[in-house]
Design a protein around this motif. Structure first.
Motif, PDB file in Angstrom:
ATOM      1  N   SER A 119       0.821  -1.203   0.000  1.00  0.00           N
ATOM      2  CA  SER A 119       0.000   0.000   0.000  1.00  0.00           C
ATOM      3  C   SER A 119       0.861   1.262   0.000  1.00  0.00           C
ATOM      4  O   SER A 119       0.496   2.280  -0.585  1.00  0.00           O
ATOM      5  N   LEU A 120       1.992   1.183   0.653  1.00  0.00           N
ATOM      6  CA  LEU A 120       2.878   2.337   0.662  1.00  0.00           C
ATOM      7  C   LEU A 120       3.470   2.604  -0.713  1.00  0.00           C
ATOM      8  O   LEU A 120       3.952   3.705  -0.984  1.00  0.00           O
ATOM      9  N   LEU A 121       3.475   1.595  -1.525  1.00  0.00           N
ATOM     10  CA  LEU A 121       4.041   1.750  -2.869  1.00  0.00           C
ATOM     11  C   LEU A 121       2.984   2.170  -3.884  1.00  0.00           C
ATOM     12  O   LEU A 121       3.237   2.169  -5.087  1.00  0.00           O
ATOM     13  N   SER A 122       1.827   2.494  -3.389  1.00  0.00           N
ATOM     14  CA  SER A 122       0.722   2.872  -4.261  1.00  0.00           C
ATOM     15  C   SER A 122       0.347   4.334  -4.036  1.00  0.00           C
ATOM     16  O   SER A 122       0.802   4.987  -3.088  1.00  0.00           O
ATOM     17  N   LYS A 123      -0.511   4.831  -4.889  1.00  0.00           N
ATOM     18  CA  LYS A 123      -1.057   6.169  -4.706  1.00  0.00           C
ATOM     19  C   LYS A 123      -1.930   6.165  -3.457  1.00  0.00           C
ATOM     20  O   LYS A 123      -2.521   5.156  -3.089  1.00  0.00           O
ATOM     21  N   GLN A 124      -1.982   7.304  -2.809  1.00  0.00           N
ATOM     22  CA  GLN A 124      -2.778   7.401  -1.600  1.00  0.00           C
ATOM     23  C   GLN A 124      -4.223   7.027  -1.874  1.00  0.00           C
ATOM     24  O   GLN A 124      -4.810   7.440  -2.876  1.00  0.00           O
ATOM     25  N   GLN A 125      -4.773   6.241  -0.976  1.00  0.00           N
ATOM     26  CA  GLN A 125      -6.150   5.770  -1.031  1.00  0.00           C
ATOM     27  C   GLN A 125      -6.427   4.873  -2.240  1.00  0.00           C
ATOM     28  O   GLN A 125      -7.571   4.662  -2.618  1.00  0.00           O
ATOM     29  N   ARG A 126      -5.398   4.387  -2.887  1.00  0.00           N
ATOM     30  CA  ARG A 126      -5.647   3.476  -4.011  1.00  0.00           C
ATOM     31  C   ARG A 126      -4.545   2.415  -3.996  1.00  0.00           C
ATOM     32  O   ARG A 126      -3.370   2.739  -3.994  1.00  0.00           O
ATOM     33  N   PHE A 127      -4.953   1.169  -4.013  1.00  0.00           N
ATOM     34  CA  PHE A 127      -3.996   0.073  -3.948  1.00  0.00           C
ATOM     35  C   PHE A 127      -3.540  -0.268  -5.361  1.00  0.00           C
ATOM     36  O   PHE A 127      -4.193  -1.017  -6.094  1.00  0.00           O
TER      37      PHE A 127
END
Length: 872
Positions: A119-127
């Protein structure tokens, strides 16, 4: 609320960044610099968090770990917030740049951990992992996690993106850790240091019989493989090993406990009073559950000393907060050395449910800690009371929350500062950073996480608490441990008392220091340091003897053999005392031996002195009497010169006994036997000359005898000189070859050092005695033959008696001398000298003195001649 396991450190472009547009699309192929999370909460923008309400976006509902939480772990979050607040308010660290953070939960689950990491490697609020999205904050580092398994799961993914990860709890110690996870930094020193410290702690209190508890997983197995040989090498045995189940549902743990009751009963049957427990926070919750069940199955209270490592913290799940913790009262743990940052307690006192609307943790924490509800019932049945919001954190028991920063929270605090100082170093070291000036934000947008590593490895700074923070070559924090004594009151209050420290950098053997007087023990020990041994100590005077078929810590006690001691408890073997010392009656220590020699102050020495003086005075009186009456017939008879020589030699014999009294010295040892032998030889030679004179005088009276020409002083003097010269030659040969010398005898007498004269050559010593014996025997034979001669010439009868006494004394001397030791041997020789000299003096001269003093009318020529003719 579960454990706040993972924190991602982000860089915001300004003090008040724009809102994130959740609808901004991500474009495939863009690279996201990842941190690690487990999901649930995203908190960003420090100023928003502290000064104004911040919206918290969640993808899933807040989950409780098995329907319970650990309120105490909320302090980890607060330590992070406090550190970021200090840094952002400090103009000397990252000016015009704000640190932001995301806080996520692992739920003790590998699946949730991997998902949070992605999740940290994704855009905020989007997996959408591995996509670079617009309005995505810059991820620079990860702080977490508290458990070794979670940290390893995070590191598996974060290492791909070279993102620094700082673990604030334990980490699984495996070989080549640095090679597998090169971007991992541990805020806790290597576990091996704690293991060595615990072994030293056990040795400090002489605890050799302990119980081991280890979590039932790979890490627990690794621990046992490391600690068991270490204990054995240091003379410590374990009585049992109990595997602590991993955290599970309450009903499952209770069921397992009841099924394995026999395994846990050993805790109550063992002689070990010390339990060494290894595990992580969930293991403590399991152990608490086991202790909670003890009264339910009619088992007695468990009063032991619990030794725990730095991974542990006395924290309770919300369902355990009313459980009694008295079992663990007096526990001893190794905690990472920590200081209390200034202002942290004031920061905690400001905390309230309305502190930040964006804090998604505080509601759950508040309700679990204070057992109340922050929401009104709305007409429905409400089981818990309503929270006023004015509850005080300091009123909570220490198992739920502590006002002082705990070890794990302190590690989080230092981790945030380490990242901030590393980023500051990155900026200062870059020439581009110096040229950009106001365009700092653009510079940090181009900084990649892997660039931070060099500065983290070489970083060295003092935090706001004044403690030095740096990492060693293996990425482990360079610090020591505090030895902490845990005091748990019946009302649940928790107190930590620092009773010592463990400094791995201290000189060998001085790493551990403990103040025993500060330690509070479990109440069953009545404030006396407990014993934890397989059997009672072998006290001084005894040594240990191994019991066949049992561990080496179990042994019997056997008394020390004669002449050996043991001065400490539990000595493996007794030891001999030095030569100049001897064991006391209890064989517990060596006592210096007392020098032994015949002194003037003791009764025996005083008696010999008195006798020597009496005999010397008597001889002097006799000599004076003979000199006074030197012209009387009885004095003239048998050669006055020989009489004077004999009396003078006897006087010297009595006086030479003084050479034998007192501490032997070089001079006295040389003079003792030589002086005595020569003087006695002169006396015996005089007696021999007297005897020969009597015989020659009688033979010369016969008609036609040719013996007249031999009668005279010349013959008598020649005999004395010749016989004495032979003894002098023997003495000279003795002194020139092997002379006597002062010596010590350590072994003949118990508890004494005999100060004696070593005769040097035993053969020469007995040689002079034999020569004197020959003179005495020759004189005795001649005197015996002449005993019936006429009275006017007959002195032989008295010489016979005197030599009979002399020979008897010296024959008895030999056997007695050989059977005695020390000063008694010297006393025997002195008494032999005195008694033999007194025999010669008394038997030869007492009749003459009687006539001279008491019967002077008989001391006339007529009387002597008349007797002669009457007899003839």
């Amino acid at each position: 609320m579960g454990l706040a396991e993972f924190v991602s450190i982000t860089i915001c472009q300004s003090k008040q960044p724009d809102r994130v547009d959740m609808k901004t699309p991500c474009k495939p192929g863009d690279f996201v610099i990842g941190g690690i999370v487990s999901q649930v909460f995203y908190l960003y923008d420090l100023l928003s968090l502290l000064e104004q309400p911040t919206h918290i976006v969640t993808h899933e509902p807040i989950c409780n770990l098995h329907y319970s939480s650990v309120p105490k772990n909320y302090q980890h979050i607060l330590a992070l917030v406090f550190a970021v607040k200090e840094i952002n308010e400090n103009p000397n660290i990252l000016p015009n740049i704000s640190l932001g953070f995301h806080i996520l939960n692992s739920y003790y689950s590998a699946r949730m951990t991997y998902k949070a990491t992605l999740s940290l490697l994704s855009k905020q609020q989007r997996f959408s992992p591995n996509f670079k999205c617009q309005n995505q904050n810059k991820l620079m580092a990860i702080v977490g996690g508290c458990l070794s398994g979670i940290s390893a799961n995070v590191a598996t993914i974060s290492a791909i993106y070279k993102t620094p990860q700082l673990t604030y709890g334990s980490f699984l110690p495996v070989q080549s850790t640095r090679m597998l996870f090169p971007f991992l930094y541990q805020m806790v020193p290597n576990e091996a240091q704690q293991h060595k410290g615990i072994v030293q702690l056990l040795q400090h209190f002489r605890w050799t019989w302990v119980g081991l508890f280890a979590v039932d997983d790979d890490k627990g197995n690794r621990f046992l493989q490391a600690i068991v040989p270490m204990l054995t090498q240091n003379g410590i045995c374990y009585d049992f090993i109990v595997n602590i189940p991993k955290w599970s549902y309450m009903d499952e743990m209770l069921d397992r406990f009841l099924k394995n009751m026999d395994t846990y009963l050993i805790m109550f049957e063992t002689k070990a009073n010390v339990f060494f427990v290894y595990g992580e926070p969930p293991s403590f919750q399991v152990l608490r559950t086991l202790v909670f069940v003890i009264p339910l199955v009619n088992l007695p209270p468990l009063g032991k000393v619990w030794i725990i490592t730095s991974h542990w913290d006395f924290a309770s799940h919300s369902i355990q907060k009313i459980w009694d913790l008295q079992t663990f009262h007096g526990s001893i743990s190794f905690t990472v050395h920590s200081n209390q940052p200034l202002g942290f307690q004031n920061f905690l006192q400001m905390l309230s449910p309305s502190w930040a609307q964006g804090d998604g943790f505080i509601q759950d924490f508040w309700e679990q800690a204070f057992n109340c509800s922050l929401q009104m019932a709305n007409g429905q049945h409400q089981e818990r009371r309503y929270c006023s919001g004015g509850e005080k954190l300091e009123s909570l028991p220490g198992t739920l929350f502590e006002m002082e920063m705990t070890g794990h929270s302190y590690n989080v605090y230092n981790a945030v500062y380490a990242v901030a100082h590393a980023l500051q170093a990155v900026y200062k070291s870059s020439s581009k950073g110096r040229k950009l000036g106001e365009r700092q934000e653009l510079f940090f947008q181009n900084v990649q996480p892997w660039q931070v590593h060099h500065f983290l490895r070489t970083m060295l700074f003092n935090n706001s608490a004044g403690a030095l923070v740096c990492f060693d070559y293996n990425g482990e924090l360079v610090t020591g441990f505090d030895v902490t004594n845990w005091i748990i009151s019946p009302n649940g209050s928790l107190f930590r008392i620092k009773v010592g420290k463990l400094d791995p950098r201290a000189p060998l053997g001085k790493e551990l220091s403990i103040n025993n007087d500060q330690i509070v023990w479990h109440k069953v020990f009545n404030q006396v340091p407990p014993l934890s041994v397989c059997n009672d100590y072998c006290y001084p005077g005894y040594s240990r003897k191994k019991k066949e078929g049992e561990k080496f810590c179990c042994y019997d006690c056997t008394p020390c053999p004669e002449g050996m001691i043991s001065k400490y408890k539990d000595m493996d073997t007794c030891v001999k005392c030095p030569e100049d010392e001897y064991p006391n009656s209890g064989q517990t220590q060596c006592i210096p031996k007392v020098p032994s020699y015949l002194t003037y102050k003791e009764d025996l020495g005083l008696l010999t002195i008195i006798l020597s003086i009496i005999f010397s005075l008597t001889t002097t009186l006799v000599l004076g009497t003979f000199i006074k009456h030197n012209n009387t017939p009885i004095v003239k008879a048998n050669n006055r010169t020989l009489t004077y020589i004999l009396l003078i030699s006897l006087l010297l014999c009595f006086l030479c006994s003084f050479l034998f009294i007192g501490q032997p010295g070089k001079v006295t040892c040389l003079l003792r036997q030589i002086t005595f032998s020569i003087i006695f030889s002169v006396a015996l030679s005089s007696v021999l000359a007297k005897t020969i004179t009597v015989l020659l005088a009688f033979m010369a009276t016969k008609p036609g005898s040719r013996m007249r020409k031999w009668i005279g002083k010349r013959l008598a003097n020649s005999i004395v000189l010749f016989c004495s010269f032979i003894q002098a030659c023997i003495g000279t040969l003795w002194l020139s070859t092997s002379p006597p010398f002062p010596d010590t005898d350590m072994h003949s007498l118990h508890g004494e050092i005999i100060l004696e004269c070593n005769e040097g050559s035993v053969a020469m010593f007995y040689g002079v005695l034999v020569y004197m014996g020959l003179l005495a025997i020759a004189s005795f034979i001649l005197a015996f033959l002449a005993r019936k001669l006429p009275d006017s010439f007959n002195e032989a009868k008295f010489i016979t008696f005197s030599l009979l006494v002399f020979c008897s004394v010296w024959l008895s001397f030999v056997s007695t001398y050989l059977s005695t030791k020390g000063k008694y041997m010297v006393a025997v020789e002195i008494f032999s000298i005195l008694s033999s000299g007194a025999g010669l003096l008394g038997c030869i001269f007492s009749p003459k003195c009687y006539i001279i003093i008491f019967r002077p009318e008989l001391n006339t020529r007529e009387q002597l001649i008349g007797k002669k003719f009457k007899r003839t």
